[in-house]
Design a protein around this motif. Sequence first.
Motif, mmCIF file in Angstrom:
data_model
loop_
_atom_site.group_PDB
_atom_site.id
_atom_site.type_symbol
_atom_site.label_atom_id
_atom_site.label_comp_id
_atom_site.label_asym_id
_atom_site.label_seq_id
_atom_site.Cartn_x
_atom_site.Cartn_y
_atom_site.Cartn_z
ATOM 1 N N ASP A 166 -2.895 -1.928 -9.968
ATOM 2 C CA ASP A 166 -4.225 -1.779 -9.375
ATOM 3 C C ASP A 166 -4.847 -3.027 -9.350
ATOM 4 O O ASP A 166 -5.580 -3.136 -8.153
ATOM 5 N N GLU A 167 -4.727 -3.751 -10.403
ATOM 6 C CA GLU A 167 -5.630 -5.305 -10.155
ATOM 7 C C GLU A 167 -4.953 -5.999 -9.189
ATOM 8 O O GLU A 167 -5.851 -7.258 -8.968
ATOM 9 N N ARG A 177 -9.535 -14.969 0.259
ATOM 10 C CA ARG A 177 -9.537 -13.484 0.713
ATOM 11 C C ARG A 177 -8.881 -13.721 2.132
ATOM 12 O O ARG A 177 -9.537 -14.462 3.048
ATOM 13 N N HIS A 202 -4.988 -14.186 -10.480
ATOM 14 C CA HIS A 202 -5.202 -13.210 -11.357
ATOM 15 C C HIS A 202 -5.418 -13.918 -12.835
ATOM 16 O O HIS A 202 -4.542 -14.631 -12.950
ATOM 17 N N ARG A 213 -3.473 -12.387 -4.481
ATOM 18 C CA ARG A 213 -4.366 -11.999 -5.443
ATOM 19 C C ARG A 213 -3.482 -12.077 -6.828
ATOM 20 O O ARG A 213 -4.200 -12.363 -7.735
ATOM 21 N N GLU A 231 -12.132 -2.304 0.529
ATOM 22 C CA GLU A 231 -13.680 -2.282 1.026
ATOM 23 C C GLU A 231 -13.323 -3.614 1.673
ATOM 24 O O GLU A 231 -12.392 -4.601 1.526
ATOM 25 N N ASP A 233 0.787 -1.227 -0.047
ATOM 26 C CA ASP A 233 0.035 0.065 0.089
ATOM 27 C C ASP A 233 0.826 1.107 -0.043
ATOM 28 O O ASP A 233 0.236 2.355 -0.147
ATOM 29 N N PRO A 253 -4.653 -5.000 -2.915
ATOM 30 C CA PRO A 253 -5.809 -5.708 -1.896
ATOM 31 C C PRO A 253 -6.916 -4.739 -2.122
ATOM 32 O O PRO A 253 -6.689 -3.466 -2.026
ATOM 33 N N ALA A 254 -8.151 -5.415 -2.050
ATOM 34 C CA ALA A 254 -9.517 -4.259 -2.038
ATOM 35 C C ALA A 254 -9.293 -3.591 -0.726
ATOM 36 O O ALA A 254 -9.014 -3.676 0.236
ATOM 37 N N ASP A 295 -14.823 -7.132 3.370
ATOM 38 C CA ASP A 295 -15.908 -7.974 2.952
ATOM 39 C C ASP A 295 -16.674 -8.218 4.317
ATOM 40 O O ASP A 295 -16.113 -8.591 5.400
#
Length: 664
Positions: A447-448, A573, A429, A425, A454, A345, A451-452, A456
């Motif tokens: 960016d793909e 995840r 992919h 991730r 948001e 990040d 980590p998300a 879960d």
Amino acid sequence: MFDKILIANRGEIACRVIRTCRRLGIRTVAVYSEADADAQHVRQADEAYCIGGPRPQESYLRGEAIIEVARQTGARAIHPGYGFLSENADFADAVEAAGLVFIGPKAASMRKMGSKAGAKELMQAAGVPVVPGYNGTDQSPETLAREAARIGFPLMIKAAHGGGGKGMRVVRVLDEFMASLESCQREAAGAFGRDRVLLERYIGQPRHIEFQVFGDVHGNVIHLNERECSAQRRYQKVIEESPSPFLTPELRAAMGEAAVKAAQAIGYVNAGTVEFIVAPDGAFYFMEINTRLQVEHPVTELVSGLDLVEWQLRVAAGEPLPLRQEQVRQQGHAIEVRVYAEDPDAGFLPGSGRLERLRLPAPSAHVRVDSGVVEGDTVTIFYDPMIAKLIVHDADRPRALARLREALAECEIGGPKSNVEFLERLVRHPAVVGASIDTGYLDRHLDEFMPAAEVDPDLLLAAAVAQLLAQERAARERAAGSGDPHSPWALADGWRLGHAGKRELAFVHRGAPLALVAHGSGGDYRIEHAGHDVVVNGARIEGDALSLRLDGRGRRFRVDSDPHRVMIHDGERRLRLEPVEVYRRQSGGSAGGEDRIRAPMPGRVVLVRARPGDPVRAGDEVLVIEAMKMELSLKAPRDGSIAEVRAAPGDFVEADAVLVTLEA
């Protein structure tokens, strides 16, 4: 065979060499810096000797000190590992001059590969395909511009004496050439002391495929097949696998033959890697020869069934290669990823600190873990922040990927941040699963893989339930040790006089708070979050497995928690949370305002550009610190003037230390 060798390295590779030596009955001598006194390679070797301070220049790069330890201990040979002195021809010569054996190629072979331009000329003469380009000695801007026009665009400018992705520029039109050339030459001069460049045709969407080669002193040279390393970020390999899913048997044979020719052209002895760039149409071109054992050598070991360190030792002792080319096998599929202490990040900023928790998968016939640290060890600021290599093997690529996903799910690291979630991730992919990734894909689509942001909801609820069950278990244990184990006041059910049982839970996820309210106990709860109520029934933790029902839906999660954090994994995840009070304690007061420049991590100050009273603009470089083998530029957060400078070149600073303040 040798009876004792010295290992001129540290960490994972030193431990790796020790394992093979122990199996072969060879005694080992380790060397270490002051920062590594408690390191695993020191503990595992038969003998270990301190050779200097924590910085590599003060210890692991001191060839004369290393040779002296070998002499004093009676070691007959020196294994350089990789990195540090492993590709230093002068060190290899000095080892031989001291009457010892260098477990690697001859210095002459290293020198032939020391210049990209010279290596390219040598390979071209040997009939090895090379990328069309220019590597002449005439480095005048006029000549380089003329050659660039001849080669055509896009093309790449490369530092002739470079490596690690430095001193490289892609130029797409002639008008951009001169500015890119000047920039590349400046960077090459600063990084390598020489500004010579070479020009190459730029291969769009290429693959990086390398061949493991071995030669002996009797003139035998063979290859042990390929490794594909096309998944890269900023020219650094992220996934390595064997066999390559791209190669046909015919292309494999042609590339293997070219790799052997390349090794023969420089009289190669011992382990080496011939690296090729491969175009989408299958055309392949020589890149370089790495004159050492590679970090990713385990994938070759797993598909070939061979111990490459043992081969290195036997070849260095004068023995012939154990196999002929036709005897080399390629069985199943192997994949390697590296777990690093780094923060994806924050631009993959290297991390450091004590490994408060280190959970890695148990080694098995399908999973191999190569590491130089254990729980409780410290990842220091002075060296590469790799924690472990995970290598998996199975009958084919889909099953190997499944093994790797499961192995990553079992990883949990407490202390410094890690790239585990990024790797999870990555290996799911579509570009990786479909084997369509090229060397620039990650940089184009990073960016793909991140980590998300948001959270879960099911993972969050599972984390809350795990925390509730842990609180209840801790209350029971405290009660059992008290004078009245059956007291109702010892229960952790949230019951209070005047209202139903209610417990508030607060976590932090990537700096953002998350609040929940729970009612109930004993695995049956009603949990409120973000305006929604969820009924939880039958929650139970057995080992590391949490099973429960969420509004009647049965779910199962992997859980790893302690008082400082909770990690939940649903098989695909993960969610890692810290209780609010722990987060505040660990980061209290650390948020710097716009009047302060802080150290993002522990390191050594190498450059201070500002003095009190100097004006600065937002984004101006004020200091440079060195940490984890890289330089970090610290910049002014706003326009203003310097009020105070609290660090000088050479100072070692802790993470979050205020180094410079601006006038209010």
